[in-house]
Design a protein around this motif. Structure first.
Motif, mmCIF file in Angstrom:
data_model
loop_
_atom_site.group_PDB
_atom_site.id
_atom_site.type_symbol
_atom_site.label_atom_id
_atom_site.label_comp_id
_atom_site.label_asym_id
_atom_site.label_seq_id
_atom_site.Cartn_x
_atom_site.Cartn_y
_atom_site.Cartn_z
ATOM 1 N N TYR A 124 31.850 -39.258 -36.968
ATOM 2 C CA TYR A 124 33.166 -39.594 -37.522
ATOM 3 C C TYR A 124 33.419 -41.104 -37.537
ATOM 4 N N TYR A 127 32.807 -42.457 -41.056
ATOM 5 C CA TYR A 127 33.517 -41.876 -42.192
ATOM 6 C C TYR A 127 34.132 -42.942 -43.091
ATOM 7 N N GLU A 133 32.256 -38.609 -44.935
ATOM 8 C CA GLU A 133 32.690 -37.314 -44.421
ATOM 9 C C GLU A 133 32.225 -36.184 -45.337
ATOM 10 N N GLU A 444 41.026 -40.464 -30.349
ATOM 11 C CA GLU A 444 40.351 -39.711 -31.403
ATOM 12 C C GLU A 444 39.295 -38.748 -30.877
ATOM 13 N N SER A 450 36.282 -33.308 -33.413
ATOM 14 C CA SER A 450 35.508 -34.330 -32.713
ATOM 15 C C SER A 450 34.442 -33.693 -31.826
ATOM 16 N N THR A 467 44.282 -39.592 -38.124
ATOM 17 C CA THR A 467 43.756 -39.879 -39.460
ATOM 18 C C THR A 467 44.535 -41.009 -40.122
#
Length: 530
Positions: A124, A127, A133, A444, A450, A467
């Motif tokens: 992540y 991303y 992603e 996060e 995650s 996000t």
């Protein structure tokens, strides 16, 4: 004495002195545990990070002031809209086997982060790369990624969204180049053997002896672009898990640098100056497995959390300058204007001392007055003297304040990681050193998807705030998103915060210029021994 014998003795003395000098260019560091992996995209533990940070180097790196600086990339620029970044590599970059290192190696390394077949726990973080992603979720192929090697020295990164921590991310150990020819031929085994683990950092892997009492040996990489500045010939990273044993080895001169110190000895060692206290950004906590009873009940989680006397733990047990964790994000993380502290702005969610009355009421509301009929519960932790001591303290507090008997179970580090990943636990030890000087680095970890989230926790409101923060370029607004996210996490309590880190290290006086940043990584590229 004949002249021949005289010169023979002089020659023997010179050889002996030369050998001694060579050994003086070696440094011994207690890594503590045998790393589960040192593949940059698969590692998610601090022990593996210490190794990776010294054998690999990315486009940028953190300098001695913790600010990103040029590394393999000598320069970079970005488009007017900030969505396209171009990095120019240094001339004559090499791998540890002497082969040229090119922009294609960085492109391949970054692609591995996002490859679902590799399953990086930090995917992540990448991303921000266009279609990152989507590629990770199997919706597009690798050719759709915003990664282009224009020529051997030019890498272009097209963004999915603007990243306020772009350069800090690229300095993180997952964003390293990779040798496609070696990795495709050796799959995941490439990072376990010196002959296949080719690197581009100040050192290279020379030997890896696994298990307790083993060590990783790093040798100077003569092909490193800054090799003339590397003063050490070798770094031996030993695996001494027991803190008392490590301290004895340090006292005997067998270890030059260590950061795992017996807590009962720490006040005396700090007072004498043998140990020094260093700033650190991290939180020690427990994970609750909220996918099964009894910790699927929020009142049970809150009862266990309020039954802990955090102040007593740090002041009577740990003794190293740690702070009671009154929230999840530690002190010294910037707030909305970089002058204020995030913790001060977000406020306190937990008392420093135990709130026994509130804890007992919550437990009764959950259907277990005075702990009656509470199911068997086990607390799991990885084998370590300090972890064992903390486990026993938690066990005693839960018994005294809630009337609940918690069993203790310890496991070797690699086994424990898998146990936690599989959610094969009820309560488990956990801790996190921030990867960046930013609250999101910790928060996060508990988004729904995650790989770091071992609790089963999922809250759409929490996810949406994280996000939103990830692409918000206004630091003030971004901080507000993160403050609201922490508030949700502390209300739901899938975790039990215990204390905020404060690190202490012991260093042989003959050693100097070791770089240690506030996120805990240790670099030996400028280290020297007298």
């Amino acid at each position: 004495m004949t002249r021949k014998i005289f010169y023979a003795l002089i020659f023997a003395i010179l050889i002996a002195n030369a050998s001694f000098a060579a050994s003086n260019r070696e440094l011994v560091f207690n890594l503590g545990a045998d790393p589960r992996t040192i593949d940059p995209v698969l590692n998610n533990a601090i022990d593996g990070s210490h190794v990776i940070a010294n054998i690999f180097e990315g486009l940028v790196r953190l300098g001695v002031d913790n600010v990103p600086e040029p590394a393999c990339a000598e320069s970079w620029n970005f488009s007017d809209d900030g969505m396209t970044w171009t990095f120019k590599l240094r001339e004559n970059l090499k791998w540890s086997d002497g082969k040229d290192l090119t922009a294609q190696d960085f492109k391949y390394g970054f692609t591995r982060i996002l490859d679902p077949n590799v399953a990086s726990p930090y995917a992540y973080y990448a991303y921000f790369i266009r279609n990152g992603e989507a590629f990770y979720n199997g919706k597009v192929d690798a050719d759709s990624l915003g990664l282009k090697a224009i020529d051997d020295r030019t890498l272009v990164i097209e963004l999915e969204f603007k990243n306020p921590l772009m350069l800090e991310y690229l300095a993180f150990p997952i964003f390293m180049p990779a040798r496609q020819d070696i990795i495709q031929e050796n799959s995941r085994a490439w990072a376990a053997r010196p002959e296949t683990l080719l690197s581009n950092g100040a050192f290279k892997l020379e030997n890896w002896k696994h298990g307790d009492g083993g060590e990783i040996t790093l040798a100077k990489n003569d092909f490193y672009w800054e090799a003339p500045k590397v003063k050490l010939d070798r770094v031996r990273m030993v695996f001494i898990n027991d803190e008392n044993t490590a301290l004895a080895a340090f006292k005997a001169g067998k270890i030059d640098y260590m950061s795992s110190i017996p807590s009962q000895m720490l006040p005396m060692l700090l007072k004498s100056g043998e140990a020094i206290s260093l700033p650190s950004l991290g939180t020690a906590f427990c994970d609750f497995n909220i996918t099964q009873a009894p910790f699927d009940n929020i009142n049970v989680r809150k009862a266990f959390t309020l039954a802990i006397d955090r102040k007593a733990i740090v002041e009577r047990i740990l003794l190293g300058g740690q702070k009671p964790a009154v929230g999840f994000v530690p002190y010294n993380v910037p707030g909305s204007d970089f002058e204020n502290d995030f913790r001060g702005e977000a406020g306190e969610f937990l008392p420093e001392t135990a709130d026994v009355n509130a804890a007992r009421k919550l437990l009764a509301d959950a259907g277990y007055p005075d702990g009656k009929n509470f199911p068997k519960v086990t607390y799991k932790y990885n084998s370590n003297t300090g972890n064992k001591m903390l486990a026993e303290v938690l066990q005693a507090m839960w018994k005294r304040n809630l009337g609940i008997e918690v069993e203790l179970h310890n496991e070797e580090w690699k086994v424990f990681i898998e146990t936690r990943n599989r959610k094969d636990y009820q309560i488990a030890r956990d801790a996190w050193i921030l990867d960046f000087v930013d609250a999101a680095s910790l928060l996060e970890c508990f988004t729904s998807n995650s790989p770091q989230n071992n609790t089963g926790y999922s809250n759409p409101d929490f996810d949406s705030l994280i996000t939103a923060a990830s692409s918000e370029m206004s630091h003030e607004l971004r901080t507000q998103y993160l403050i609201e996210a922490e508030k949700i996490l502390m209300n739901d309590l899938p975790v039990l915060p215990i204390y905020f880190y404060n690190s202490a290290v012991m260093k042989n006086p003959r050693v100097k210029n070791i770089i240690r940043n506030v996120t805990g990584n240790i670099y030996f590229r400028l280290a020297e021994v007298d």
